[in-house]
Scaffold this motif. Structure first.
Motif, short mmCIF file in Angstrom:
data_model
loop_
_atom_site.label_atom_id
_atom_site.label_comp_id
_atom_site.label_asym_id
_atom_site.label_seq_id
_atom_site.Cartn_x
_atom_site.Cartn_y
_atom_site.Cartn_z
N GLY A 111 0.92 -1.09 0.14
CA GLY A 111 0.12 -0.01 -0.05
C GLY A 111 0.83 1.19 0.03
O GLY A 111 0.17 2.34 0.32
N GLN A 112 1.94 1.16 -0.31
CA GLN A 112 3.05 2.42 -0.26
C GLN A 112 3.92 2.35 -1.69
O GLN A 112 3.97 1.13 -2.33
N VAL A 113 4.40 3.51 -1.81
CA VAL A 113 5.32 3.62 -3.05
C VAL A 113 6.74 3.66 -2.36
O VAL A 113 7.00 4.21 -1.50
N VAL A 114 7.70 2.67 -2.75
CA VAL A 114 8.82 2.59 -2.32
C VAL A 114 9.92 2.84 -3.30
O VAL A 114 9.82 2.15 -4.31
N CYS A 115 11.08 3.64 -2.78
CA CYS A 115 12.03 3.99 -3.81
C CYS A 115 13.29 2.85 -3.64
O CYS A 115 13.73 2.65 -2.67
N LEU A 116 13.54 1.89 -4.55
CA LEU A 116 14.43 1.05 -4.54
C LEU A 116 15.98 1.70 -5.02
O LEU A 116 16.75 1.05 -4.64
N ASP A 117 15.97 2.71 -5.78
CA ASP A 117 17.05 3.35 -6.27
C ASP A 117 17.00 4.83 -6.72
O ASP A 117 15.85 5.30 -7.18
N MET A 118 17.78 5.67 -6.36
CA MET A 118 17.82 7.16 -6.57
C MET A 118 19.26 7.34 -7.41
O MET A 118 20.28 7.20 -6.88
N HIS A 119 19.02 7.92 -8.65
CA HIS A 119 20.27 8.33 -9.07
C HIS A 119 20.30 9.78 -9.39
O HIS A 119 19.42 10.62 -10.02
N GLU A 120 21.03 10.67 -8.61
CA GLU A 120 20.84 11.92 -8.50
C GLU A 120 21.64 12.62 -9.45
O GLU A 120 23.05 12.13 -9.79
N SER A 121 21.32 13.58 -9.95
CA SER A 121 22.14 14.62 -10.95
C SER A 121 22.97 15.52 -9.99
O SER A 121 23.01 15.56 -8.88
N GLU A 122 23.68 16.20 -10.87
CA GLU A 122 24.81 17.02 -10.30
C GLU A 122 23.94 18.43 -10.09
O GLU A 122 24.48 19.26 -9.09
N GLN A 123 22.81 18.50 -10.36
CA GLN A 123 21.92 19.85 -10.05
C GLN A 123 21.37 19.48 -8.73
O GLN A 123 20.96 18.51 -8.52
N SER A 124 21.24 20.91 -8.06
CA SER A 124 20.63 20.36 -6.61
C SER A 124 18.90 20.13 -6.65
O SER A 124 18.29 20.69 -7.55
#
Length: 248
Positions: A111-124
Motif C-alpha cells: 500500500g505504499q510507493v517504495v524507492c528502490l534506487d535513486m540516481h541523483e544529478s549534479e544539479q540540486s
C-alpha cells in the motif's frame, strides 16, 4: 499450534518487522503496537526472534528499535541481484545524463510507493524521496503511475482506505487514473514536495505485468519550459526498460 495459527503468528512477526523497516528512524515498542494494532506484549514477544536473527536491533542508547545488520545483507543482495534494478540501472543513468535531472526507480509494496534506487544529478534538488523510503500510494506522479496499473480491486481498496471520508478526492483521483492509463505516464507538481515537478512512467514485464515506475524529479522553476521533452525522454526510457525485462 495448527497451520492457520502458525501462519497468523508469522504474519504478525512480519508486520512488526515491516513497521520497524518503514519507520525511517528508531521506533519505540509502543509506537509499533499503535501502528500494528497489536498488544504491546505481543510486540515485545515478536521482537525477540527478530533481534536474535539480526533483523532488528535495539538502539544503542534508548529503548528504541531499528533495522538490524542482516538488513544490510538483504539490501546488498537486492541491489546486486534484483532483475528490475539491474535491468533498469543503465537506462536510468542515461536518462540522468540526457536531462541533467534526478531519476528514481520505485515500486508499489504494502500500500505504499517504495524507492528502490535513486540516481541523483549534479544539479540540486530537495526531495523527500530517498532509497528505501516509502510514501502513501495516492499522492505524486510515482504513486499515481503505479496505482493506475495495479489490478482494479487492489486499486479500489487502496483508494478507499487511504482517502477514506474524502469522496471528492477519490473521484478526482479515479478521473486522473483513467487519463494516466491512456497516456502511460503521470505528472505532478508540489504534491509530495513543494516546488518539485515530476513525471513518472510505468515499467512492465511480460503480459503487461506492472514491475515499477521510473520517475524524473526536478525543481518546477528549472524545468517549466521542458515538460514535453522530459515526459518524452522518461516514457521512452521506461519502454526500453520494459523491453529488457521481457527479453532478458
Amino acid at each position: 499450534m495448527d497451520t492457520t495459527e502458525a501462519q497468523s503468528v508469522s504474519e504478525r512477526v512480519l508486520q512488526v518487522l515491516v513497521t520497524v523497516a518503514r519507520h525511517g528512524r528508531p521506533i519505540a515498542a509502543r509506537e509499533i503496537a499503535a501502528q500494528t494494532s497489536l498488544p504491546l506484549s505481543t510486540v515485545y514477544r515478536h521482537l525477540v526472534p527478530l533481534k536474535k536473527w539480526g533483523l532488528v536491533q535495539e538502539h544503542a542508547h534508548e529503548a528504541l528499535y531499528e533495522p538490524g545488520p542482516v538488513g544490510v545483507q538483504l539490501a546488498w543482495g537486492f541491489d546486486h541481484n534484483s532483475h528490475l534494478v539491474t535491468q533498469a540501472r543503465e537506462e536510468i543513468d542515461a536518462l540522468v545524463q540526457r536531462t541533467g535531472e534526478t531519476v528514481g526507480l520505485l515500486v508499489a509494496a504494502n500500500g505504499q510507493v517504495v524507492c528502490l534506487d535513486m540516481h541523483e544529478s549534479e544539479q540540486s534538488l530537495r526531495c523527500s524521496f530517498a532509497k528505501g523510503r516509502a510514501h502513501p500510494l495516492v499522492h505524486g506522479a510515482s504513486a499515481k503511475a503505479l496505482l493506475s496499473f495495479l489490478p482494479q480491486t487492489t486499486r479500489d481498496n487502496l483508494i478507499g482506505r487511504q482517502l477514506a471520508g474524502q469522496p471528492v478526492a477519490q473521484e478526482r483521483l479515479i478521473a486522473q487514473i483513467e487519463e494516466i492509463r491512456k497516456q502511460r505516464y503521470a505528472v505532478s507538481e508540489s504534491e509530495v514536495d513543494f516546488g518539485v515537478w515530476g513525471v513518472s512512467a510505468p515499467v512492465f514485464a511480460a503480459k503487461e505485468r506492472l514491475e515499477g515506475t521510473i520517475t524524473l524529479m526536478a525543481p518546477a522553476v528549472r524545468v517549466a519550459q521542458r515538460h514535453e521533452e522530459l515526459i518524452r525522454l522518461t516514457v521512452a526510457a521506461a519502454e526500453r526498460i520494459s523491453n529488457r525485462l521481457q527479453y532478458f
